[in-house]
Design a protein around this motif. Structure first.
Motif, PDB file in Angstrom:
ATOM      1  N   ARG A   3      21.302  39.093   3.839  1.00  0.00           N
ATOM      2  CA  ARG A   3      20.345  38.154   3.250  1.00  0.00           C
ATOM      3  C   ARG A   3      19.190  37.896   4.213  1.00  0.00           C
ATOM      4  NH1 ARG A   3      20.344  31.633   2.675  1.00  0.00           N
ATOM      5  NH2 ARG A   3      18.127  31.556   2.230  1.00  0.00           N
ATOM      6  N   ARG A   4      19.495  37.750   5.487  1.00  0.00           N
ATOM      7  CA  ARG A   4      18.459  37.496   6.484  1.00  0.00           C
ATOM      8  C   ARG A   4      17.487  38.674   6.575  1.00  0.00           C
ATOM      9  NH1 ARG A   4      21.159  36.909  11.797  1.00  0.00           N
ATOM     10  NH2 ARG A   4      19.057  36.470  12.556  1.00  0.00           N
ATOM     11  N   ILE A   5      18.016  39.903   6.511  1.00  0.00           N
ATOM     12  CA  ILE A   5      17.147  41.075   6.582  1.00  0.00           C
ATOM     13  C   ILE A   5      16.235  41.141   5.359  1.00  0.00           C
ATOM     14  CG2 ILE A   5      17.125  43.599   6.532  1.00  0.00           C
ATOM     15  CD1 ILE A   5      19.655  43.542   8.245  1.00  0.00           C
ATOM     16  N   VAL A   6      16.811  40.897   4.179  1.00  0.00           N
ATOM     17  CA  VAL A   6      15.986  40.883   2.964  1.00  0.00           C
ATOM     18  C   VAL A   6      14.926  39.800   3.054  1.00  0.00           C
ATOM     19  CG1 VAL A   6      16.014  40.436   0.486  1.00  0.00           C
ATOM     20  CG2 VAL A   6      17.776  41.884   1.493  1.00  0.00           C
ATOM     21  N   GLN A   7      15.314  38.630   3.545  1.00  0.00           N
ATOM     22  CA  GLN A   7      14.356  37.532   3.677  1.00  0.00           C
ATOM     23  C   GLN A   7      13.232  37.889   4.633  1.00  0.00           C
ATOM     24  OE1 GLN A   7      15.996  33.571   4.006  1.00  0.00           O
ATOM     25  NE2 GLN A   7      14.388  32.906   5.415  1.00  0.00           N
ATOM     26  N   LEU A   8      13.578  38.548   5.727  1.00  0.00           N
ATOM     27  CA  LEU A   8      12.577  38.984   6.690  1.00  0.00           C
ATOM     28  C   LEU A   8      11.591  39.954   6.053  1.00  0.00           C
ATOM     29  CD1 LEU A   8      11.520  39.359   9.665  1.00  0.00           C
ATOM     30  CD2 LEU A   8      13.160  41.259   9.814  1.00  0.00           C
ATOM     31  N   GLY A 120      12.125  31.790   9.164  1.00  0.00           N
ATOM     32  CA  GLY A 120      13.444  31.253   8.838  1.00  0.00           C
ATOM     33  C   GLY A 120      14.554  32.283   8.936  1.00  0.00           C
ATOM     34  N   ALA A 121      14.198  33.575   8.833  1.00  0.00           N
ATOM     35  CA  ALA A 121      15.194  34.638   8.978  1.00  0.00           C
ATOM     36  C   ALA A 121      15.686  34.764  10.416  1.00  0.00           C
ATOM     37  CB  ALA A 121      14.618  35.966   8.503  1.00  0.00           C
ATOM     38  N   ARG A 122      14.908  34.282  11.363  1.00  0.00           N
ATOM     39  CA  ARG A 122      15.280  34.207  12.786  1.00  0.00           C
ATOM     40  C   ARG A 122      15.609  35.577  13.396  1.00  0.00           C
ATOM     41  NH1 ARG A 122      15.845  29.088  14.784  1.00  0.00           N
ATOM     42  NH2 ARG A 122      15.740  27.423  13.229  1.00  0.00           N
ATOM     43  N   PHE A 123      14.640  36.489  13.286  1.00  0.00           N
ATOM     44  CA  PHE A 123      14.766  37.785  13.935  1.00  0.00           C
ATOM     45  C   PHE A 123      13.727  37.975  15.035  1.00  0.00           C
ATOM     46  CE2 PHE A 123      17.129  39.108  10.071  1.00  0.00           C
ATOM     47  CZ  PHE A 123      18.216  39.708  10.692  1.00  0.00           C
ATOM     48  N   LEU A 184       9.186  25.942   5.934  1.00  0.00           N
ATOM     49  CA  LEU A 184      10.183  26.407   6.901  1.00  0.00           C
ATOM     50  C   LEU A 184      11.543  25.735   6.767  1.00  0.00           C
ATOM     51  CD1 LEU A 184      10.857  28.293   9.164  1.00  0.00           C
ATOM     52  CD2 LEU A 184       9.815  26.701  10.777  1.00  0.00           C
ATOM     53  N   PRO A 185      11.621  24.403   6.649  1.00  0.00           N
ATOM     54  CA  PRO A 185      12.956  23.795   6.512  1.00  0.00           C
ATOM     55  C   PRO A 185      13.699  24.261   5.255  1.00  0.00           C
ATOM     56  CG  PRO A 185      11.310  22.132   7.059  1.00  0.00           C
ATOM     57  CD  PRO A 185      10.554  23.382   6.728  1.00  0.00           C
ATOM     58  N   LEU A 186      12.964  24.605   4.210  1.00  0.00           N
ATOM     59  CA  LEU A 186      13.592  25.047   2.975  1.00  0.00           C
ATOM     60  C   LEU A 186      14.157  26.451   3.087  1.00  0.00           C
ATOM     61  CD1 LEU A 186      10.889  23.796   0.423  1.00  0.00           C
ATOM     62  CD2 LEU A 186      13.051  22.677   1.025  1.00  0.00           C
ATOM     63  N   LEU A 187      13.598  27.250   4.015  1.00  0.00           N
ATOM     64  CA  LEU A 187      13.952  28.668   4.089  1.00  0.00           C
ATOM     65  C   LEU A 187      14.644  29.053   5.388  1.00  0.00           C
ATOM     66  CD1 LEU A 187      10.564  29.902   2.611  1.00  0.00           C
ATOM     67  CD2 LEU A 187      12.776  29.912   1.444  1.00  0.00           C
ATOM     68  N   ASP A 188      14.909  28.082   6.237  1.00  0.00           N
ATOM     69  CA  ASP A 188      15.574  28.362   7.512  1.00  0.00           C
ATOM     70  C   ASP A 188      17.022  28.738   7.270  1.00  0.00           C
ATOM     71  OD1 ASP A 188      16.588  28.425  10.079  1.00  0.00           O
ATOM     72  OD2 ASP A 188      15.578  26.602  10.726  1.00  0.00           O
ATOM     73  N   THR A 189      17.428  29.915   7.720  1.00  0.00           N
ATOM     74  CA  THR A 189      18.784  30.395   7.467  1.00  0.00           C
ATOM     75  C   THR A 189      19.840  29.652   8.275  1.00  0.00           C
ATOM     76  OG1 THR A 189      18.428  32.150   9.111  1.00  0.00           O
ATOM     77  CG2 THR A 189      18.057  32.708   6.794  1.00  0.00           C
ATOM     78  N   ARG A 190      19.435  28.827   9.219  1.00  0.00           N
ATOM     79  CA  ARG A 190      20.421  28.086  10.013  1.00  0.00           C
ATOM     80  C   ARG A 190      20.753  26.724   9.435  1.00  0.00           C
ATOM     81  NH1 ARG A 190      19.187  29.086  16.457  1.00  0.00           N
ATOM     82  NH2 ARG A 190      19.546  31.334  16.441  1.00  0.00           N
ATOM     83  N   ALA A 197      26.641  28.277  -3.449  1.00  0.00           N
ATOM     84  CA  ALA A 197      25.969  28.564  -4.727  1.00  0.00           C
ATOM     85  C   ALA A 197      24.669  27.791  -4.865  1.00  0.00           C
ATOM     86  CB  ALA A 197      26.899  28.225  -5.890  1.00  0.00           C
ATOM     87  N   ALA A 198      24.479  26.734  -4.070  1.00  0.00           N
ATOM     88  CA  ALA A 198      23.279  25.927  -4.160  1.00  0.00           C
ATOM     89  C   ALA A 198      22.104  26.533  -3.391  1.00  0.00           C
ATOM     90  CB  ALA A 198      23.553  24.524  -3.624  1.00  0.00           C
ATOM     91  N   GLU A 199      22.343  27.651  -2.688  1.00  0.00           N
ATOM     92  CA  GLU A 199      21.254  28.270  -1.938  1.00  0.00           C
ATOM     93  C   GLU A 199      20.146  28.725  -2.876  1.00  0.00           C
ATOM     94  OE1 GLU A 199      22.481  31.413   0.572  1.00  0.00           O
ATOM     95  OE2 GLU A 199      24.109  30.277   1.509  1.00  0.00           O
ATOM     96  N   PRO A 200      18.874  28.544  -2.465  1.00  0.00           N
ATOM     97  CA  PRO A 200      17.776  29.047  -3.306  1.00  0.00           C
ATOM     98  C   PRO A 200      17.789  30.559  -3.323  1.00  0.00           C
ATOM     99  CG  PRO A 200      16.951  28.311  -1.173  1.00  0.00           C
ATOM    100  CD  PRO A 200      18.389  27.928  -1.240  1.00  0.00           C
ATOM    101  N   SER A 201      17.399  31.126  -4.448  1.00  0.00           N
ATOM    102  CA  SER A 201      17.308  32.587  -4.517  1.00  0.00           C
ATOM    103  C   SER A 201      16.075  33.052  -3.755  1.00  0.00           C
ATOM    104  CB  SER A 201      17.220  33.035  -5.991  1.00  0.00           C
ATOM    105  OG  SER A 201      16.097  32.454  -6.612  1.00  0.00           O
ATOM    106  N   ILE A 202      16.161  34.216  -3.138  1.00  0.00           N
ATOM    107  CA  ILE A 202      15.068  34.764  -2.342  1.00  0.00           C
ATOM    108  C   ILE A 202      14.501  35.978  -3.065  1.00  0.00           C
ATOM    109  CG2 ILE A 202      14.428  35.773  -0.139  1.00  0.00           C
ATOM    110  CD1 ILE A 202      15.199  32.828  -0.019  1.00  0.00           C
TER     111      ILE A 202
END
Length: 202
Positions: A3-8, A120-123, A184-190, A197-202
């Protein structure tokens, strides 16, 4: 991790697309894009490809600053300018002040959303942000001063080379900080989630 890679990757593509919209609006762009645009005017090379080249050159400046790139840093160099070049090649010309303003504001909002995604993907930081933090670490100057010196320099050089400076440049400077602060706070993976299931779709 997937998910983090896709988000990045999505974030970096949208970042380039947002920058392309601000360029197409023709009302002025952010300092680094002014610089890339000026080089593009002088060399005849597409602004997106110039953006990639500038990112690589800035990365070389990390060496004396002892900064270490992450996956996000490398992906930033490869994808942002490429996305910009692709989008500029397919979007129709914009004419009329209302359409220009709408395109500009849409581009700024897209850049802010994209920033929230890829940061937010933190790479790792992009090459330009890493330059600021590297200067801060090596010289002890405040981040805001490092950013101001670098961005004013590239803005003036880009303007002298033929880059577009205008109301869009001012609006970008005023709006991007608050918009990223929201995104940023809405999309931060940490950040914690309950339930998953409540995670927003990316």
């Amino acid at each position: 991790m997937p998910r983090r890679i896709v988000q990045l990757l999505v974030g970096l593509f949208l970042y380039g697309a947002g920058c392309a919209l601000t360029v197409e609006a023709g009302l002025g762009v952010d300092p680094w894009t002014v610089f890339a645009q000026g080089l593009s005017v002088r060399t005849g090379v597409g602004i997106g490809w110039i953006t990639n080249f500038v990112g690589f050159f800035v990365l070389l400046l990390w060496i004396p600053l002892r900064q270490k790139p992450g996956l996000g840093t490398i992906a930033n160099i490869l994808l942002v300018g490429t996305s910009m070049q692709i989008v500029l090649g397919v979007i129709p010309p914009v004419s009329g002040l209302f359409a220009q303003l709408a395109t500009l504001l849409g581009g700024i909002v897209m850049v802010a959303l994209a920033s929230g995604l890829y940061i937010g993907a933190r790479f790792g930081p992009g090459p330009r942000d890493g330059l600021m933090t590297g200067l801060n670490a090596r010289l002890g100057w405040p981040i805001w001063l490092c950013r101001a010196i670098v961005e004013i320099t590239v803005l003036l050089v880009g303007w002298a080379l033929g880059g577009t400076v205008g109301i869009g440049t001012v609006l970008f400077a005023v709006l991007i900080g608050p918009l990223v602060h929201v995104a940023l706070p809405l999309l931060d993976t940490r950040r914690s989630h309950t339930p998953v299931a409540a995670e927003p779709s990316i």
